[in-house]
Scaffold this motif. Sequence first.
Motif, PDB file in Angstrom:
ATOM      1  N   GLU A 308      17.525 -28.398  70.516  1.00  0.00           N
ATOM      2  CA  GLU A 308      16.949 -29.451  69.646  1.00  0.00           C
ATOM      3  C   GLU A 308      17.902 -30.548  68.798  1.00  0.00           C
ATOM      4  O   GLU A 308      18.111 -31.957  69.258  1.00  0.00           O
ATOM      5  CB  GLU A 308      16.162 -29.309  69.231  1.00  0.00           C
ATOM      6  N   ARG A 311      20.255 -32.798  71.830  1.00  0.00           N
ATOM      7  CA  ARG A 311      19.049 -33.143  72.243  1.00  0.00           C
ATOM      8  C   ARG A 311      19.293 -35.017  71.361  1.00  0.00           C
ATOM      9  O   ARG A 311      19.120 -36.030  72.345  1.00  0.00           O
ATOM     10  CB  ARG A 311      17.911 -33.153  72.298  1.00  0.00           C
ATOM     11  N   ARG A 315      20.493 -38.643  72.152  1.00  0.00           N
ATOM     12  CA  ARG A 315      18.993 -39.438  72.328  1.00  0.00           C
ATOM     13  C   ARG A 315      19.478 -40.335  71.152  1.00  0.00           C
ATOM     14  O   ARG A 315      19.575 -41.826  71.769  1.00  0.00           O
ATOM     15  CB  ARG A 315      17.827 -39.440  71.759  1.00  0.00           C
TER      16      ARG A 315
END
Length: 347
Positions: A308, A311, A315
């Motif tokens: 997580e 990610r 982003r």
Amino acid sequence: MPRGQNHKLCIREKRHQARYEPQSQKGVQPAAGMEELPSTSSLLEDNSQSSSATGSNSTSQGSSEAPSTTSTFSTTSDTTSDEEDTSQDEEDSGSSDVSSSTENTYSDTLNSMTGVLEQFLLHKYKMKQPIMKENMLKIIHPGYHNRFAEILKRASEHIEAVFAVDLKEVDSTTHSYDLVSKLNLPNNGRVWDGRGLPKTGLLMTVLAVIFVKGNCAAEEDIWKFLNMMRVYAGRKHFIYGEPRKLITKDFVTMKYLEYRQVANSDPPRYEFLWGPRAHAETSKMKVLEFLAKVNDMVPSAFSSQYEEALRDEERARATVPARPGTTRHVPRPRPAASPAPTEDQDF
């Protein structure tokens, strides 16, 4: 996470805060003032991934098969007498004992020097005084000056794991240093005006619990974890003062935490989320790195949280605007027939 690894994490963490506790707050027994920092595996019991079990078992099994410390000796010929063997064994054993004793003494002294330097660094921070290399060398035995860099590294890492402050050189000419909070808390992490120890470690810990609990943690889960650190609501702490006010009022007012009532809860229950300043000043990866360092692990040991965090990092990079006159490079996807190699995790 297997029970064996849970136990090991507890052993690794149990000494972190106790080394800084004032002597007046410690009991007569050496272990009486020991701060039991909770194992992060207690956070992951409800969120753990089954894929980590195999590696953890192998680690536990490997650690239980440590080589024997006893030495074996063989005769040099079939005609060697038993008396000569016994004499040689005693001589070699005596030499080994002396060598082992010397190494232990050296290691103990090195640990002692590290502890002394930690206290010195924290005292300078608390008193808002400059940290000079020449002054650090004065408190370290001359025989260990050649190990100064190692001692300083170990001391700064221990302090970082508890207080979430980094030792940084502020002037390479005069070799002066400062302890700098990982977050932009007022007064360089002290929160309140005047002198004191940094509160950043507590905030980073709460942020870590929120992250591991799915980015929203019930207030009872926060206090359950902090209670295992001997941090209690309504009870003054030698580092954090009154922690309930610090967490539910000060950090919330500063917008590092969001504290809200659980919808439709009766009686009212509350939960914590990251506040906007936490999102702006740190990241899930940095908080995970802090959590891993406290436990002498690597961030990827927390597999789902690590993915997580990765990610989020991707982003964040994608949303950074390109500089004028430049073109953003968008990497091509890798062919399916040639996947990137992966490393097995062993935890």
